[in-house]
Design a protein around this motif. Structure first.
Motif, PDB file in Angstrom:
ATOM      1  N   LEU A  45       0.851  -1.190   0.000  1.00 41.60           N
ATOM      2  CA  LEU A  45       0.000   0.000   0.000  1.00 41.60           C
ATOM      3  C   LEU A  45       0.886   1.238   0.000  1.00 41.60           C
ATOM      4  N   ILE A  46       0.560   2.202  -0.848  1.00 43.90           N
ATOM      5  CA  ILE A  46       1.255   3.496  -0.860  1.00 43.90           C
ATOM      6  C   ILE A  46       0.239   4.561  -0.450  1.00 43.90           C
ATOM      7  N   PHE A  47       0.578   5.287   0.602  1.00 48.71           N
ATOM      8  CA  PHE A  47      -0.318   6.347   1.093  1.00 48.71           C
ATOM      9  C   PHE A  47       0.284   7.705   0.745  1.00 48.71           C
ATOM     10  N   ARG A  48      -0.526   8.576   0.169  1.00 47.46           N
ATOM     11  CA  ARG A  48      -0.071   9.923  -0.190  1.00 47.46           C
ATOM     12  C   ARG A  48      -0.932  10.959   0.494  1.00 47.46           C
ATOM     13  N   SER A  49      -0.267  11.927   1.100  1.00 48.00           N
ATOM     14  CA  SER A  49      -0.952  13.091   1.701  1.00 48.00           C
ATOM     15  C   SER A  49      -1.909  12.693   2.810  1.00 48.00           C
ATOM     16  N   LEU A  50      -1.570  11.645   3.551  1.00 49.02           N
ATOM     17  CA  LEU A  50      -2.354  11.257   4.726  1.00 49.02           C
ATOM     18  C   LEU A  50      -1.466  11.346   5.957  1.00 49.02           C
ATOM     19  N   ASP A  51      -2.058  11.788   7.068  1.00 52.23           N
ATOM     20  CA  ASP A  51      -1.244  11.854   8.283  1.00 52.23           C
ATOM     21  C   ASP A  51      -1.137  10.462   8.902  1.00 52.23           C
ATOM     22  N   ARG A  52      -0.276  10.347   9.918  1.00 49.54           N
ATOM     23  CA  ARG A  52       0.036   9.032  10.497  1.00 49.54           C
ATOM     24  C   ARG A  52      -1.189   8.347  11.078  1.00 49.54           C
ATOM     25  N   SER A  53      -2.021   9.111  11.766  1.00 48.36           N
ATOM     26  CA  SER A  53      -3.196   8.513  12.397  1.00 48.36           C
ATOM     27  C   SER A  53      -4.143   7.914  11.350  1.00 48.36           C
ATOM     28  N   ASP A  54      -4.303   8.592  10.223  1.00 49.54           N
ATOM     29  CA  ASP A  54      -5.170   8.058   9.170  1.00 49.54           C
ATOM     30  C   ASP A  54      -4.570   6.807   8.554  1.00 49.54           C
ATOM     31  N   VAL A  55      -3.238   6.796   8.373  1.00 60.13           N
ATOM     32  CA  VAL A  55      -2.573   5.621   7.814  1.00 60.13           C
ATOM     33  C   VAL A  55      -2.731   4.427   8.742  1.00 60.13           C
ATOM     34  N   LEU A  56      -2.494   4.627  10.028  1.00 62.28           N
ATOM     35  CA  LEU A  56      -2.612   3.528  10.992  1.00 62.28           C
ATOM     36  C   LEU A  56      -4.053   3.043  11.114  1.00 62.28           C
ATOM     37  N   ALA A  57      -4.995   3.967  11.045  1.00 59.58           N
ATOM     38  CA  ALA A  57      -6.407   3.574  11.107  1.00 59.58           C
ATOM     39  C   ALA A  57      -6.777   2.718   9.901  1.00 59.58           C
ATOM     40  N   CYS A  58      -6.265   3.075   8.742  1.00 60.89           N
ATOM     41  CA  CYS A  58      -6.533   2.315   7.513  1.00 60.89           C
ATOM     42  C   CYS A  58      -5.925   0.919   7.598  1.00 60.89           C
ATOM     43  N   LEU A  59      -4.706   0.833   8.093  1.00 61.71           N
ATOM     44  CA  LEU A  59      -4.039  -0.461   8.217  1.00 61.71           C
ATOM     45  C   LEU A  59      -4.727  -1.353   9.259  1.00 61.71           C
ATOM     46  N   GLU A  60      -5.177  -0.755  10.345  1.00 65.19           N
ATOM     47  CA  GLU A  60      -5.895  -1.527  11.368  1.00 65.19           C
ATOM     48  C   GLU A  60      -7.225  -2.032  10.831  1.00 65.19           C
ATOM     49  N   GLN A  61      -7.873  -1.209  10.029  1.00 65.26           N
ATOM     50  CA  GLN A  61      -9.114  -1.633   9.389  1.00 65.26           C
ATOM     51  C   GLN A  61      -8.868  -2.849   8.503  1.00 65.26           C
ATOM     52  N   LEU A  62      -7.758  -2.836   7.784  1.00 64.53           N
ATOM     53  CA  LEU A  62      -7.404  -3.966   6.925  1.00 64.53           C
ATOM     54  C   LEU A  62      -7.088  -5.202   7.753  1.00 64.53           C
ATOM     55  N   ARG A  63      -6.240  -5.051   8.756  1.00 68.73           N
ATOM     56  CA  ARG A  63      -5.836  -6.199   9.587  1.00 68.73           C
ATOM     57  C   ARG A  63      -7.047  -6.846  10.237  1.00 68.73           C
ATOM     58  N   ALA A  64      -7.890  -6.015  10.853  1.00 66.38           N
ATOM     59  CA  ALA A  64      -9.065  -6.541  11.557  1.00 66.38           C
ATOM     60  C   ALA A  64     -10.061  -7.152  10.579  1.00 66.38           C
ATOM     61  N   GLY A  65     -10.204  -6.526   9.396  1.00 65.49           N
ATOM     62  CA  GLY A  65     -11.137  -7.048   8.403  1.00 65.49           C
ATOM     63  C   GLY A  65     -10.729  -8.416   7.896  1.00 65.49           C
ATOM     64  N   VAL A  66      -9.427  -8.614   7.683  1.00 64.00           N
ATOM     65  CA  VAL A  66      -8.935  -9.923   7.228  1.00 64.00           C
ATOM     66  C   VAL A  66      -9.149 -10.965   8.321  1.00 64.00           C
ATOM     67  N   GLU A  67      -8.871 -10.591   9.541  1.00 67.17           N
ATOM     68  CA  GLU A  67      -9.012 -11.537  10.650  1.00 67.17           C
ATOM     69  C   GLU A  67     -10.459 -11.976  10.834  1.00 67.17           C
ATOM     70  N   ARG A  68     -11.402 -11.047  10.595  1.00 70.84           N
ATOM     71  CA  ARG A  68     -12.821 -11.382  10.771  1.00 70.84           C
ATOM     72  C   ARG A  68     -13.379 -12.202   9.610  1.00 70.84           C
ATOM     73  N   THR A  69     -12.703 -12.201   8.497  1.00 64.72           N
ATOM     74  CA  THR A  69     -13.235 -12.872   7.309  1.00 64.72           C
ATOM     75  C   THR A  69     -13.200 -14.387   7.482  1.00 64.72           C
ATOM     76  N   SER A  70     -14.334 -14.992   7.212  1.00 63.24           N
ATOM     77  CA  SER A  70     -14.434 -16.453   7.321  1.00 63.24           C
ATOM     78  C   SER A  70     -14.427 -17.063   5.932  1.00 63.24           C
ATOM     79  N   ILE A  71     -13.519 -18.014   5.719  1.00 65.91           N
ATOM     80  CA  ILE A  71     -13.428 -18.703   4.434  1.00 65.91           C
ATOM     81  C   ILE A  71     -13.802 -20.162   4.656  1.00 65.91           C
ATOM     82  N   TYR A  72     -14.874 -20.599   4.016  1.00 72.58           N
ATOM     83  CA  TYR A  72     -15.458 -21.923   4.242  1.00 72.58           C
ATOM     84  C   TYR A  72     -14.435 -23.027   4.014  1.00 72.58           C
ATOM     85  N   GLU A  73     -13.618 -22.879   2.981  1.00 76.26           N
ATOM     86  CA  GLU A  73     -12.669 -23.930   2.608  1.00 76.26           C
ATOM     87  C   GLU A  73     -11.585 -24.154   3.660  1.00 76.26           C
ATOM     88  N   LEU A  74     -11.434 -23.215   4.601  1.00 74.90           N
ATOM     89  CA  LEU A  74     -10.391 -23.356   5.623  1.00 74.90           C
ATOM     90  C   LEU A  74     -10.890 -24.069   6.884  1.00 74.90           C
TER      91      LEU A  74
END
Length: 373
Positions: A297-326
């Motif tokens: 991911l390349i972030f442009r013109s975003l402050d640190r808090s917005d970048v970290l919030a975006c990354l946490e949203q991604l991390r948490a979203g992946v963790e919550r995702t349920s994949i039937y085949e697994l």
């Protein structure tokens, strides 16, 4: 109330434009007729004074009034009538030569060539039916003239009558050929433009495929490298402080997923994470598949808090995702993030980000390590 399609609106506007121009031509024709009658007046007075009164009544008054009436009708048609505007304009165009022939009489030979006018006018529409209509209306009106007008029925020579019909027929055949040739050329041009557009779209599709990852639909490694160079040059080339952050995302224990559940399931995991990254894309966020199970991911013109919030949203979203085949097993990602420094180049920025990502993996995975100023 139904609305016309944009193409139909453009067609109607173009048609009205040509009809307005034809009205302008009719004005010139009317002006020529009126001026010719007025200029002939002193000549008639000096050469044939015995027919002067008849000439004034028939030509100066009656013919000019008839011409002005036709001109007024053409203006009215263009301004008020819309449905059959073209055919009315053509009919009025066919009446002009009839008026000329009727009031001029049978003494002047060769005037039958004025019957060219309505057929020639029909060519501008580039429609076969308009040429046929002009041919038919000219034929009917000329027939009515030599039938109903006693002077033309009796005094007009057979050769002149045949000439009138021949002019209408010959001009109509010529007009038909011109329209056919013009339509063929327009069709060839349209096909050429369509092929050119198809070729352009094919090239655009090839370029798009060359820049996208086939599995996830994200930008690929090559596009990521180009974007990273461009972003850093823009940030370091301006005097303003423009923040740039780089994040690398690695799927935890991905080899185990491939070994235990198969590569098809591994591909499904990558596509699922790719969808999460696509949602994050914006003008400020550029997402790409770096290679294998790694994303960037390349972030442009975003402050640190917005970048970290975006990354946490991604991390948490992946963790919550349920994949039937697994079989109930959850996927997690480790994320490393760094901020661009003044003395950074692409290599140093990437190395620091990669080190941060491996720290996240070594510190227990499923976490973010950010080394920000």
């Amino acid at each position: 109330m139904s609305r016309k399609a944009p193409n139909q609106v453009r067609y109607d506007a173009g048609r009205s434009h040509w009809n307005i121009r034809l009205c302008r031509v009719y004005r010139y024709v009317a002006l020529i007729i009126i001026v010719a009658n007025l200029l002939a007046l002193p000549l008639i007075a000096s050469v044939k004074p015995e027919v002067l009164e008849q000439f004034v009544y028939k030509n100066v008054l009656s013919q000019n009034v008839a011409v002005l009436l036709l001109l007024a009708l053409s203006e009215l048609v263009v301004r008020r009538l819309h449905k059959y505007q073209d055919y009315c304009i053509l009919t009025l165009g066919a009446l002009f030569p009839i008026v000329i022939l009727y009031y001029t009489g049978t003494e002047s030979s060769g005037l039958e060539f004025v019957m060219l006018m309505p057929v020639l006018v029909s060519i501008i529409y580039f429609e076969y039916r308009k040429v046929l209509f002009a041919f038919g209306s000219s034929l009917v009106l000329f027939t009515l003239l030599i039938t109903l007008s006693e002077e033309h029925r009796v005094l007009l020579a057979v050769e002149q009558k045949m000439l009138g019909f021949g002019v209408v027929l010959g001009c109509s055949i010529t007009a038909w050929s011109i329209v056919r040739r013009g339509l063929r050329m327009m069709e060839l041009e349209r096909n050429f433009l369509l092929k050119e557009e198809e070729h352009r779209l094919e090239l655009a599709l090839i370029d798009e495929r060359a820049r996208k990852d086939a599995l996830t639909g994200l930008h690929n490694h090559r596009t990521f490298q180009e974007q990273l160079h461009e972003t850093m040059e823009q940030a370091q080339g301006t005097g303003e402080q423009t923040s740039v952050h780089l994040a690398l995302i690695d799927v935890d224990r991905f080899k185990s997923i491939n070994d235990n559940f198969g590569h098809l399931t591994g591909d499904l995991v990558l596509r699922t994470i790719g969808k999460q990254l696509v949602k994050l894309q914006s003008e400020e966020v550029f997402a790409a598949r770096y290679g294998g199970e790694e994303f960037a991911l390349i972030f442009r013109s975003l402050d640190r808090s917005d970048v970290l919030a975006c990354l946490e949203q991604l991390r948490a979203g992946v963790e919550r995702t349920s994949i039937y085949e697994l079989d109930g097993r959850h996927v997690t990602v480790s994320i490393g993030c760094t901020e661009l420094r003044k003395d950074d180049d692409t290599s140093s920025l990437f190395v620091r980000t990669d080190e941060a990502m491996y720290k996240a993996k070594n510190n227990g995975r499923n976490r973010i390590i950010a080394e920000l100023r």
